[in-house]
Design an enzyme around this catalytic site. Structure first.
Site, short mmCIF file in Angstrom:
data_model
loop_
_atom_site.label_atom_id
_atom_site.label_comp_id
_atom_site.label_asym_id
_atom_site.label_seq_id
_atom_site.Cartn_x
_atom_site.Cartn_y
_atom_site.Cartn_z
N THR A 157 0.79 -1.37 -0.13
CA THR A 157 0.03 -0.11 -0.13
C THR A 157 0.79 1.25 0.18
OG1 THR A 157 0.02 -0.23 2.42
CG2 THR A 157 -1.89 -0.86 1.22
N HIS A 183 8.85 -0.62 5.52
CA HIS A 183 9.52 0.12 6.49
C HIS A 183 9.77 -1.12 7.67
CE1 HIS A 183 5.22 0.70 7.21
NE2 HIS A 183 5.57 0.18 8.35
N HIS A 194 7.62 -3.67 8.76
CA HIS A 194 7.08 -4.88 7.89
C HIS A 194 8.10 -5.89 8.33
CE1 HIS A 194 5.32 -1.84 5.30
NE2 HIS A 194 4.24 -2.68 5.08
N LYS A 251 -6.51 -0.70 12.58
CA LYS A 251 -6.45 0.60 11.91
C LYS A 251 -8.11 1.48 12.75
CE LYS A 251 -3.64 -0.04 8.39
NZ LYS A 251 -3.63 -1.68 8.40
N ARG A 305 -8.95 2.50 5.15
CA ARG A 305 -7.59 3.05 4.16
C ARG A 305 -7.94 3.70 2.97
NH1 ARG A 305 -3.68 -1.74 4.45
NH2 ARG A 305 -4.31 -2.63 2.59
N GLN A 326 -8.35 -12.94 3.20
CA GLN A 326 -7.16 -13.17 3.82
C GLN A 326 -7.36 -14.75 4.11
OE1 GLN A 326 -4.96 -10.87 6.41
NE2 GLN A 326 -3.92 -12.47 7.25
N ASP A 384 -1.34 -8.63 15.08
CA ASP A 384 -2.51 -7.99 14.85
C ASP A 384 -3.34 -8.82 13.60
OD1 ASP A 384 -0.72 -7.58 12.88
OD2 ASP A 384 -1.53 -5.34 12.44
N LYS A 387 5.10 3.38 18.47
CA LYS A 387 5.25 2.40 17.45
C LYS A 387 6.59 2.03 16.95
CE LYS A 387 0.90 1.31 14.76
NZ LYS A 387 0.18 2.13 14.14
N LYS A 414 8.95 4.15 13.80
CA LYS A 414 8.16 5.33 13.49
C LYS A 414 8.85 6.68 14.09
CE LYS A 414 4.28 3.80 11.71
NZ LYS A 414 3.61 4.11 10.34
N THR A 415 8.94 7.62 13.29
CA THR A 415 9.52 8.98 13.78
C THR A 415 8.32 9.90 13.52
OG1 THR A 415 10.36 9.60 12.02
CG2 THR A 415 11.89 7.96 13.46
#
Length: 411
Positions: free
Chosen positions: A41, A46, A49, A83, A87, A172, A193, A228, A231-232
């Site tokens: 997506t 990152h 993943h 989420k 999305r 899925q 998740d 998380k 993440k920055t």
RNA sequence: GGGGAGAUUCCCGAGUGGUCAAAGGGGGCAGACUGUAAAUCUGUUGGCUUACGCCUUCGAAGGUUCAAAUCCUUCUCUCCCCA
């Protein structure tokens, strides 16, 4: 327990398993085919993943068959798990482009051999799915009552859940079924998740095929201070060097909290567990060295040893005092000497470097005492910098606060 | 289809005609303390400006008014209840 599972456990990968004993037994009997799916997506993977891919490498090394599933089909819809909002719908072309990039990055890390480790794309079976047939064959196995009881949906009941997202779990599950049929896949791994979706897939296979499959999840890695992982403020730490430079990437790991060092070494490097633990136990100067090691190891895995060396050299130059490292590796930008010759306001200089987004911000930086040029603290925001400020190499070293460094080079 | 509530600056969330670039919290940034950590404390947090001030921002577009995030109209979207 099976050795491969034991190894994963030792490194902190195990969160939940549908049947640890059964899975252990199966893995003892011989190579097990397993998969992990991810929806393309965005333009780059990152750090977030990567947990499953690290696990995948461990398992593959233990002789099991890995399938990297690209969610080229599911990316068209969006997974509501975890989420809070729907999305963004993205175009098919974009998904295909993302898929290519994801695969290139994954291949770079895993070295897919096409046989014991290969990729597939759920677009292959989802894109042309017939709605009626799907409802008849797959949909009938799902209980809406049951689905609504899952935490993932329950949360979204508050804020709104669209029908297409609600279908994600079926898709899925269908993926798992397809991979079972096509490749004999018996195990799905993923972030915690994904638990609900994984269990649903296993159940579907049991009902349709009468076969037993397994699910294994990994913890959702958070930093010790509850953020998380990966993440920055500027966003995620990407693998794509154009989006997150190797230097920034390195710095992310270098600045990890003390309490996270051991855990991250175990999960994001391949150093022996005993060594990871020892490094993580260090204090003061020692823990800083351990962080450096962590940063180098992870950077080397993702960007290669050369880049890792360069990033380390840059970090040393930026933080280790004068001649400790290689300043040429610090992020930099070229400014025409003629331009600088005319004299340039410090504020403009900082904006030019990109260290601050606006002159107001630059002004604030100076007022708060965080602006430094060539080790000289800028007290006056009207200071003008010209060629006379250049160091021996014809460069300027800009600092914004203690952590952010940038070099201005001249032609 | 009917009825109700709502959309505010990065996020949450106050604000019902001027004193609003907009309370408070979170996050971010900077400073102190340190170890390029954490915790803590302090400052700061739309843009341009030395400054006075100016410009853009409160879902979108119009309108009323000397003056609107606040009032009116239309539109878009979200949530809740009833059918």
């Amino acid at each position: 327990m099976n050795a491969a599972l034991e190894a994963l456990k030792e490194r902190g990968f195990l969160q939940q398993c549908t049947d640890l004993e059964g899975l252990s037994k199966l893995m003892d009997e011989g190579p097990v085919t397993f998969y992990e799916g991810c929806d393309p997506t965005g333009p780059s993977l990152h750090i977030g993943h990567m947990v499953p891919y690290f696990a995948m490498r461990h398992m593959h090394a233990a002789g099991h068959r890995a399938i990297v599933l690209m969610g080229g089909g599911t990316a068209r819809i969006g997974d509501p798990s975890g989420k809070t909002t729907m999305r963004q719908i993205i175009s098919y072309e974009e998904i295909d482009a993302n898929t290519k990039r994801f695969l290139a990055q994954i291949d770079n890390f895993l070295r897919l051999d096409g046989k014991t480790m290969f990729s597939d794309n759920n677009k292959n079976w989802l894109a042309d799915l017939n709605y009626i047939d799907f409802l008849r064959d797959i949909g009938r196995h799902f209980s809406v009552n049951r689905m609504l009881s899952f935490e993932a949906y329950r949360q979204r009941m508050e804020t709104g859940l669209s029908f297409i997202e609600f279908n994600y779990q079926l898709l899925q599950s269908y993926d798992f079924l397809q991979l079972y049929k096509r490749h004999g896949c018996r195990l799905q791994i993923g972030g915690d998740d994904q638990w609900g979706n994984i269990v649903a897939g296993i159940e579907l296979i049991r009902r349709v095929e009468g076969a037993e499959c397994f699910g294994l999840t990994f913890p959702l890695v958070m930093t010790s201070d509850g953020k998380k992982m990966g993440k920055t403020e500027k966003g995620a730490i990407f693998l794509d060097p154009a989006m997150t430079s190797p230097y920034e990437f390195f710095q992310y790991w270098r600045n990890v909290t003390d309490a996270d060092v051991e855990r991250f070494l175990l999960m994001f490097t391949f150093l022996p567990p005993a060594e990871c633990r020892e490094l993580g136990r260090a204090k003061d100067a020692g823990i800083n060295q351990a962080k450096e090691r962590l940063a180098w190891e992870v950077t080397a895995l993702i960007h290669g040893k050369d880049e890792a060396d360069k990033a380390l050299a840059a970090a040393k130059a930026a933080f280790g005092g004068a001649a400790a490292g290689d300043v040429s590796q610090i992020p930099s930008k070229i400014l025409a000497r003629a331009e600088l010759g005319k004299g340039m306001g410090v504020l403009d200089l900082f904006v030019y470097s990109g260290l601050v987004p606006s002159k107001s911000e630059a002004r604030r930086l100076v007022q708060q005492g965080g602006a430094v040029v060539n080790d000289r603290k800028i007290e006056d925001e009207k200071t003008v910098v010209d060629t006379g400020w250049l160091d021996a190499e014809g460069a300027l070293m800009l600092r914004a606060g203690k952590k952010r460094v940038f070099r201005i080079l001249t032609d």
